[in-house]
Design a protein around this motif. Structure first.
Motif, PDB file in Angstrom:
ATOM      1  N   LEU A 111       0.831  -1.204   0.000  1.00 22.83           N
ATOM      2  CA  LEU A 111       0.000   0.000   0.000  1.00 22.83           C
ATOM      3  C   LEU A 111       0.861   1.248   0.000  1.00 22.83           C
ATOM      4  CD1 LEU A 111      -3.279  -0.286   1.932  1.00 22.83           C
ATOM      5  CD2 LEU A 111      -2.637  -1.027  -0.307  1.00 22.83           C
ATOM      6  N   GLU A 112       1.996   1.188   0.682  1.00 22.98           N
ATOM      7  CA  GLU A 112       2.908   2.326   0.656  1.00 22.98           C
ATOM      8  C   GLU A 112       3.284   2.648  -0.787  1.00 22.98           C
ATOM      9  OE1 GLU A 112       2.833   2.845   4.575  1.00 22.98           O
ATOM     10  OE2 GLU A 112       3.918   4.116   3.154  1.00 22.98           O
ATOM     11  N   VAL A 113       3.682   1.591  -1.474  1.00 24.30           N
ATOM     12  CA  VAL A 113       4.093   1.786  -2.866  1.00 24.30           C
ATOM     13  C   VAL A 113       2.932   2.354  -3.685  1.00 24.30           C
ATOM     14  CG1 VAL A 113       4.960   0.640  -4.919  1.00 24.30           C
ATOM     15  CG2 VAL A 113       5.731  -0.095  -2.684  1.00 24.30           C
ATOM     16  N   LEU A 114       1.744   1.807  -3.453  1.00 25.32           N
ATOM     17  CA  LEU A 114       0.586   2.300  -4.199  1.00 25.32           C
ATOM     18  C   LEU A 114       0.351   3.774  -3.909  1.00 25.32           C
ATOM     19  CD1 LEU A 114      -2.101  -0.500  -4.069  1.00 25.32           C
ATOM     20  CD2 LEU A 114      -0.880   0.376  -6.044  1.00 25.32           C
ATOM     21  N   ALA A 115       0.540   4.141  -2.657  1.00 28.65           N
ATOM     22  CA  ALA A 115       0.360   5.550  -2.301  1.00 28.65           C
ATOM     23  C   ALA A 115       1.324   6.418  -3.102  1.00 28.65           C
ATOM     24  CB  ALA A 115       0.579   5.745  -0.810  1.00 28.65           C
ATOM     25  N   GLU A 116       2.570   5.974  -3.180  1.00 28.40           N
ATOM     26  CA  GLU A 116       3.557   6.715  -3.977  1.00 28.40           C
ATOM     27  C   GLU A 116       3.084   6.827  -5.424  1.00 28.40           C
ATOM     28  OE1 GLU A 116       5.768   8.287  -1.569  1.00 28.40           O
ATOM     29  OE2 GLU A 116       6.401   8.407  -3.660  1.00 28.40           O
ATOM     30  N   CYS A 117       2.613   5.710  -5.949  1.00 33.42           N
ATOM     31  CA  CYS A 117       2.171   5.704  -7.339  1.00 33.42           C
ATOM     32  C   CYS A 117       1.040   6.708  -7.530  1.00 33.42           C
ATOM     33  CB  CYS A 117       1.694   4.312  -7.747  1.00 33.42           C
ATOM     34  SG  CYS A 117       3.008   3.099  -7.773  1.00 33.42           S
ATOM     35  N   GLN A 118       0.138   6.746  -6.559  1.00 31.84           N
ATOM     36  CA  GLN A 118      -0.992   7.646  -6.704  1.00 31.84           C
ATOM     37  C   GLN A 118      -0.515   9.075  -6.814  1.00 31.84           C
ATOM     38  OE1 GLN A 118      -2.534   9.923  -4.514  1.00 31.84           O
ATOM     39  NE2 GLN A 118      -4.670   9.895  -5.110  1.00 31.84           N
ATOM     40  N   LEU A 119       0.436   9.434  -5.943  1.00 29.25           N
ATOM     41  CA  LEU A 119       0.960  10.797  -5.978  1.00 29.25           C
ATOM     42  C   LEU A 119       1.634  11.083  -7.321  1.00 29.25           C
ATOM     43  CD1 LEU A 119       2.466  11.124  -2.425  1.00 29.25           C
ATOM     44  CD2 LEU A 119       0.550  12.368  -3.358  1.00 29.25           C
ATOM     45  N   PHE A 133     -11.956  15.794   3.551  1.00 30.63           N
ATOM     46  CA  PHE A 133     -11.338  15.437   4.826  1.00 30.63           C
ATOM     47  C   PHE A 133     -10.642  14.084   4.765  1.00 30.63           C
ATOM     48  CE2 PHE A 133     -12.761  19.173   6.129  1.00 30.63           C
ATOM     49  CZ  PHE A 133     -13.635  19.307   7.195  1.00 30.63           C
ATOM     50  N   TYR A 134     -11.291  13.134   4.120  1.00 31.43           N
ATOM     51  CA  TYR A 134     -10.706  11.803   4.155  1.00 31.43           C
ATOM     52  C   TYR A 134      -9.370  11.749   3.453  1.00 31.43           C
ATOM     53  CZ  TYR A 134     -14.922  10.197   6.281  1.00 31.43           C
ATOM     54  OH  TYR A 134     -15.947  10.019   7.157  1.00 31.43           O
ATOM     55  N   LYS A 135      -9.159  12.692   2.566  1.00 31.35           N
ATOM     56  CA  LYS A 135      -7.859  12.712   1.905  1.00 31.35           C
ATOM     57  C   LYS A 135      -6.746  13.006   2.900  1.00 31.35           C
ATOM     58  CE  LYS A 135      -9.078  15.269  -1.783  1.00 31.35           C
ATOM     59  NZ  LYS A 135      -8.999  16.082  -2.921  1.00 31.35           N
ATOM     60  N   PHE A 136      -7.124  13.704   3.941  1.00 32.72           N
ATOM     61  CA  PHE A 136      -6.083  14.133   4.863  1.00 32.72           C
ATOM     62  C   PHE A 136      -5.501  12.992   5.683  1.00 32.72           C
ATOM     63  CE2 PHE A 136      -6.697  18.042   3.330  1.00 32.72           C
ATOM     64  CZ  PHE A 136      -7.786  18.765   3.779  1.00 32.72           C
ATOM     65  N   THR A 137      -6.212  11.882   5.730  1.00 28.47           N
ATOM     66  CA  THR A 137      -5.658  10.780   6.525  1.00 28.47           C
ATOM     67  C   THR A 137      -4.293  10.393   5.976  1.00 28.47           C
ATOM     68  OG1 THR A 137      -7.179   9.456   5.209  1.00 28.47           O
ATOM     69  CG2 THR A 137      -7.631   9.619   7.544  1.00 28.47           C
ATOM     70  N   ARG A 138      -4.201  10.446   4.638  1.00 30.43           N
ATOM     71  CA  ARG A 138      -2.901  10.106   4.042  1.00 30.43           C
ATOM     72  C   ARG A 138      -1.845  11.096   4.481  1.00 30.43           C
ATOM     73  NH1 ARG A 138      -3.310   8.488  -1.324  1.00 30.43           N
ATOM     74  NH2 ARG A 138      -1.523   9.811  -1.701  1.00 30.43           N
ATOM     75  N   VAL A 139      -2.233  12.367   4.406  1.00 29.70           N
ATOM     76  CA  VAL A 139      -1.286  13.411   4.790  1.00 29.70           C
ATOM     77  C   VAL A 139      -0.807  13.184   6.211  1.00 29.70           C
ATOM     78  CG1 VAL A 139      -1.071  15.871   5.233  1.00 29.70           C
ATOM     79  CG2 VAL A 139      -2.331  15.088   3.251  1.00 29.70           C
ATOM     80  N   VAL A 140      -1.756  12.892   7.078  1.00 31.09           N
ATOM     81  CA  VAL A 140      -1.400  12.712   8.480  1.00 31.09           C
ATOM     82  C   VAL A 140      -0.465  11.528   8.640  1.00 31.09           C
ATOM     83  CG1 VAL A 140      -2.327  12.042  10.717  1.00 31.09           C
ATOM     84  CG2 VAL A 140      -3.470  13.794   9.385  1.00 31.09           C
ATOM     85  N   ARG A 141      -0.794  10.458   7.971  1.00 34.21           N
ATOM     86  CA  ARG A 141       0.071   9.284   8.073  1.00 34.21           C
ATOM     87  C   ARG A 141       1.489   9.612   7.657  1.00 34.21           C
ATOM     88  NH1 ARG A 141      -0.676   3.507   6.871  1.00 34.21           N
ATOM     89  NH2 ARG A 141       0.693   3.956   5.137  1.00 34.21           N
TER      90      ARG A 141
END
Lengths: 177, 883
Positions: free
Chosen positions: B92-100, B545-553
């Motif tokens: 999921l970390e990698v996927l998060a990077e990909c999304q960005l 708001f829910y987008k911010f969970t990623r930011v917080v993480r």
């Protein structure tokens, strides 16, 4: 068919070339208006529209330059009482009173003037800029003066006007020195 | 192919939506994993779909590297779907990077390509693909490089018959430059980046010397057999060692269907022109799909995991594309050389094929593939458009439409299309083919069974699939609509007034009655329209708001702290533009909280707090305002330090005596925010002053409060964009004002002797309550009106004499507070549209704005909260004086 068309087009172009060129005026166009006895100029580009004075609603506790607010096609905007601002005598509506509407940077306001006198074209050398120090406080909305008629007439700068009326603090700072 | 501005805009809009959906799915997956469960299949499917569509978009935008990267991710997801692999949090970390990365890539699609983004994405995709832990074999392959993907194997196979040479080239750096050199003279078959080294296996007709000159380095000549990959060395052993049974036999590959359609895409972008069909032809000798045998009708059923939503999505997209296709076909009929039409049709066919293939509608896929091939040849000018061909093509699209209809009716989209395919080839060869639509569509041999009769998909009772209909609307149009509704409200009031006047003046009874009825109906419909329009632009703030969970993480990890984000009131609705504009300021505030507010875990424990800090993001509606709070339970703000810093920066003087709140407000001053206060601001230039400016731009206010050791709370108040509220019109000193009805408790006539005096203050005893009394003119400051109002227009109603027996007493209230006002008279109730007084005037105390009356005048709208606050202060002053 194509040949016909081309011939027609050429004929038309030839005829247009012989017409008198449209008259071109040099310089910038200004609107001359009167507030009490003082004639002043404002750049036509700065004026969005000119309207008959609509019913004005009083805005309590507004600064003394502001007469009230009006609604123009659904948009509410403040109205500036130029006479009061420049310290002239009190007067009311006359048959010649008009409102100039201006929207510098999309922020609209209206200006009450007593009469519209004329439109003039001014060349560069007919406009002199004015050092702000010479002017009394109220008149600091003037950036330049025109010399084309016998009388020297001030030219109102809309941006300075907005600053003076609505952003007094900034305005005062700038003119402090 | 050059993309027009319109297409680019569409691309950006569509990709934007997809990337957002990517985000949402990611969040779902993440929350599931955090609970220690497995990621659900439906989410994997959704992600697959999203990425597949993105891949299609990438292809339209000719971002070939993005296409291949996305393909790699799809490969892994396919493995997950087939339960040969599972997703872990590292994935999921990698996927998060990909999304960005994807976000950045698509946002800048209209500018010059940013190669580093592409490389990053490729690397991430490869890492993601490698993470595959083959559940069956139980061996880890993460140490060696990625194995060959099916598409690469196919590609390799395609070259075995061809005259080109295979070379292998390894390098340690300068990947971009070398890659572009290779691409200019060869076709890359395999490329890998692993352990800081890159490997390129490519095919070209040039000889080795020339290649070595171009690359300035040695290359190795490979044999066409795959076993020659062994000679590359242990570092690349992953290429050939993963699955000892790996074969390059296409037909026995037993690949999941989806791989084929995506392999198609990949082939298309890798192979030199013209060989696209060659591959397909070589594989099976007919111009049909690589996998299926010629002349075979697809009979496979759609599996149970294909759910209704997917099909509805597919149909909706398919319909849109077909619509657009048909238009283009019609244009093409008249102008057979219109290349943009041909491109459009080609792309549409390709997209339908891709999505059909992914879901498993083999028949549709095959048909579209054939049509796509034809159009490809047309666009490469290998095929001329004859009327016969056009007719045949149109028939083809009709069949596709028929298949869609079958699908919509809940049946399998199957048909015997071999007949048609034969006709198509004949038409292509230029033979005259009779146009007989009826004969082509042989009803499918399989009984029309409802799809997924045994699964959690279409119910057999409801044959009609309900497509979830949406339409994208230009925001500017919506704005105009909203404004016009505001105007209509005023018009409605005018009608009502006219009707009233007619009634009072005794006009023709019949006419008057009809007018009254019409006005009533109009009013009712207007209400409905109003409600709908107001809701149209509103979106729940939760989305942002829910987008911010990623930011917080991400941030909490970066700062070495443990923070959780609590979201409250996410369903509160706010205008769409507001939600978007709030994004940046909120992110900044959250970052501040994490960076400076929340303490490190050990420190928190030391002061007796829980190890994990929390940030509470809440939204709620209060009157005609939306209140958003960002509250953290960190270490709070030190008033003295701020004061000291402000003095140092020259914002205030030593001698100035400011209260706590005022000191906090200093933080918003431009002179206060220090540069480089937070890491990673990435040049956005966001400081607290910018935050406040942004909020003010939205005509809101922002406030800060804090307690040392306990935390900090930032409150943002925004006005709801178009407030249409019922109001009470009152007249004071000849001027008309509006009071929001929600704050009017009652209005009643009182006599003068009911007013009781207590020192300076006045009261009225109303039933059991004692209500303080003020004069409107005093509170609003109307006393100067005579000297300050020169251009007063004659009021429409006659002015009343000052002294009257009965006074009009209006009781205002907020919460449990009460305040009574005396006005000259009441002028009825009406719906008012509260408009701002204009940016130049800013906030005028006591007034929430203005509303435009039926006759074009402005009535100022009283801000009851302000008025009650002002009055309270004044009374407070009085109280102190009398004490």
């Amino acid at each position: 068919m194509l040949e016909e068309l081309r011939k027609q087009l050429e004929a038309k172009l030839a005829s247009v070339a012989h017409e008198e060129p449209a008259p071109v005026y040099a310089g910038k166009q200004f609107l001359v208006f009167r507030a009490d006895k003082q004639e002043m100029l404002i750049a036509v580009d700065d004026v969005r529209e000119i309207i008959m004075p609509p019913p004005i609603s009083y805005l309590p506790r507004a600064t003394q330059e502001i007469e009230g607010v009006i609604a123009l096609r659904g948009e509410i905007m403040p109205v500036i009482n130029l006479r009061r601002m420049l310290g002239f005598e009190r007067a009311g509506l006359t048959a010649s009173t008009r409102c100039l509407v201006s929207s510098p940077e999309e922020q609209s306001f209206a200006l009450i003037v007593d009469e519209l006198t004329e439109f003039v074209w001014l060349l560069e050398d007919e406009i002199d800029s004015v050092a702000q120090d010479y002017l009394s406080d109220e008149f600091k909305i003037v950036r330049a003066i025109s010399k084309n008629s016998n009388v020297v007439r001030p030219i109102v700068d809309v941006n300075l006007l907005v600053q003076a009326v609505f952003r007094r603090e900034q305005f005062n700072e700038q003119n402090a020195h | 192919m050059e993309l027009s501005q319109d297409m680019l805009r569409e691309l950006r809009a569509e990709s934007g939506e997809l990337i957002e959906r990517f985000s949402s799915v990611w969040i779902l997956m993440n929350s599931v994993l955090e609970k220690g469960q497995q990621v659900r299949r439906s989410e994997v499917n959704e992600l697959f779909r999203i990425l597949h569509t993105l891949k299609g978009l990438a292809e339209i935008a000719t971002l070939t590297r993005v296409v291949s990267a996305l393909h790699l991710i799809e490969d892994r997801l396919a493995e997950v779907r087939a339960e040969r692999s599972s997703l872990e949090s590292a994935d999921l970390e990698v996927l998060a990077e990909c999304q960005l990365l994807l976000e950045k890539i698509f946002v800048s699609a209209h500018q010059a390509p940013n190669e580093s983004l592409y490389s990053d994405l490729e690397m991430q995709a490869q890492v993601f693909c490698v993470g595959a832990q083959p559940v069956a074999h139980g061996e880890r392959i993460s140490h060696s490089c990625m194995p060959l993907s099916t598409s690469e194997k196919e590609l390799w196979a395609s070259y075995t018959q061809r005259p080109e040479f295979f070379y292998a080239f390894e390098c340690h750096g300068n990947f971009e430059d070398l890659r572009s050199r290779i691409v200019s003279v060869a076709d890359i078959v395999i490329e890998r980046i692993h352990d800081g080294r890159a490997l390129f296996v490519f095919a070209t007709e040039l000889d080795q010397n020339l290649i070595e000159q171009i690359l300035d380095d040695k290359v190795r000549l490979l044999q066409k057999a795959v076993s020659s990959l062994r000679s590359l060395g242990a570092a690349w052993s992953g290429l050939w060692d993963r699955n000892p049974q790996a074969t390059f036999d296409l037909e026995s590959a037993g690949l999941p269907r989806s791989d084929n359609s995506s392999a198609e895409d990949l082939l298309g972008s890798f192979l030199p022109e013209g060989s696209h069909d060659v591959v397909a032809q070589e594989a099976s000798g007919e111009k049909v799909f690589a996998q299926s045998k010629p002349g075979q009708t697809q009979t496979s059923e759609i599996g149970p995991e294909v759910d209704r939503e997917m099909i509805a999505d597919f149909l909706q997209n398919g319909d849109e594309l077909l619509e657009c296709l048909t238009q283009s076909m019609l244009v093409l009929e008249n102008n057979p050389y219109d290349s943009s039409c041909i491109e459009e049709i080609f792309r549409a066919a390709h997209t339908i094929k891709g999505t059909a293939g992914m879901i498993g509608f083999g028949c549709v896929e095959q048909l579209c593939h054939a049509l796509e091939n034809t159009f490809d040849r047309i666009r490469k000018k290998q095929l001329k458009i004859t009327p016969a061909l056009t007719d045949t093509l149109l028939v083809g699209w009709d069949i596709v439409r028929h298949l869609f209809d079958l699908l919509r009716a809940g049946q399998q989209p199957l048909a015997n299309i071999d007949d048609y395919l034969n006709r198509l080839s004949r038409a292509e060869r230029g033979e005259q083919v009779p146009v007989e639509k009826a004969a082509l569509l042989n009803p499918s041999k399989t009984p029309a069974t409802p799809i997924g009769a045994g699964g959690n998909s279409l119910k057999s009772e409801t044959p009609k699939t309900e497509a979830i209909e949406t339409i994208r609307v230009d925001l500017k149009r919506l704005d105009s609509l909203v404004n016009l509704v505001g105007e209509l409200v005023i018009d409605r009031t005018r009608f009502a007034r006219i009707e009233e006047a007619m009634r009072l003046r005794g006009t023709n009874a019949e006419l008057s009655h009809q007018m009254a009825e019409s006005v009533l109906l109009f009013g009712r419909h207007m209400n409905e329209v109003q409600n709908i329009i107001m809701k149209v632009r509103m979106v729940p703030v939760g989305n942002a708001f829910y987008k911010f969970t990623r930011v917080v993480r991400g941030l909490s990890r970066q700062c070495g702290k443990e923070v959780e984000l609590v979201i409250e009131g996410g369903e509160t609705e706010l205008d769409k533009t507001l939600v978007e504009e709030l994004g940046d300021p909120l992110v900044h505030l959250i970052r501040n909280s994490i960076d400076h507010g929340i303490e490190e875990p050990e420190e928190r424990i030391k002061v007796g707090k829980s190890r994990k800090g929390s940030i509470r993001l809440s939204a709620q509606q209060q009157g005609n305002m939306i209140v958003i709070c960002v509250e953290d339970n960190g270490k709070g703000l030190d008033v003295e330090r701020i004061r000291a810093k402000a003095i140092k920066n020259g914002l205030i003087k030593e001698t100035e005596n400011l209260g706590r709140k005022d000191i906090f407000n200093l933080i918003f001053e431009p002179g206060f925010s220090t540069a480089a206060k937070v890491t990673n601001i990435s040049g956005r230039g966001v400081g607290m002053d910018v935050v406040r400016k942004n909020i003010q731009k939205l005509k809101g206010v922002v406030d800060l409060d804090s307690n040392m050791g306990e935390g900090t709370k930032i409150t943002i108040k925004l006005p709801i964009t178009l407030a249409i509220v019922p109001g009470l019109m009152v007249e004071v000193a000849g001027e008309c004002f509006a009071v929001p009805l929600v704050n009017v408790i009652e209005s009643i006539g009182i006599s003068r002797d009911q007013i009781q005096q207590m020192g300076q203050a006045q009261f009225v005893k109303l039933r059991d309550e004692v209500i303080p009394l003020v004069r409107f003119s005093d509170v609003l400051g109307l006393n100067q009106i005579d000297s300050n109002f020169w251009y007063k227009s004659p009021s429409p109603t006659p002015t009343l004499s000052r002294r009257r027996e009965r006074l009009v007493f209006v009781v205002l209230g907020i919460g449990s507070e009460r305040l009574g006002m005396v006005v000259d008279r009441l002028a009825g109730q009406q719906e008012i549209v509260i408009k701002p007084l204009g940016q130049l005037l800013g906030h005028q105390s006591g007034f929430a704005g203005g509303c435009v009356l039926g006759d074009g005048r402005v009535a100022l709208v009283i801000d009851v909260a302000d008025v009650m606050g002002v009055d309270a202060i004044q009374r407070g002053v009085h109280a102190r004086r009398t004490a």
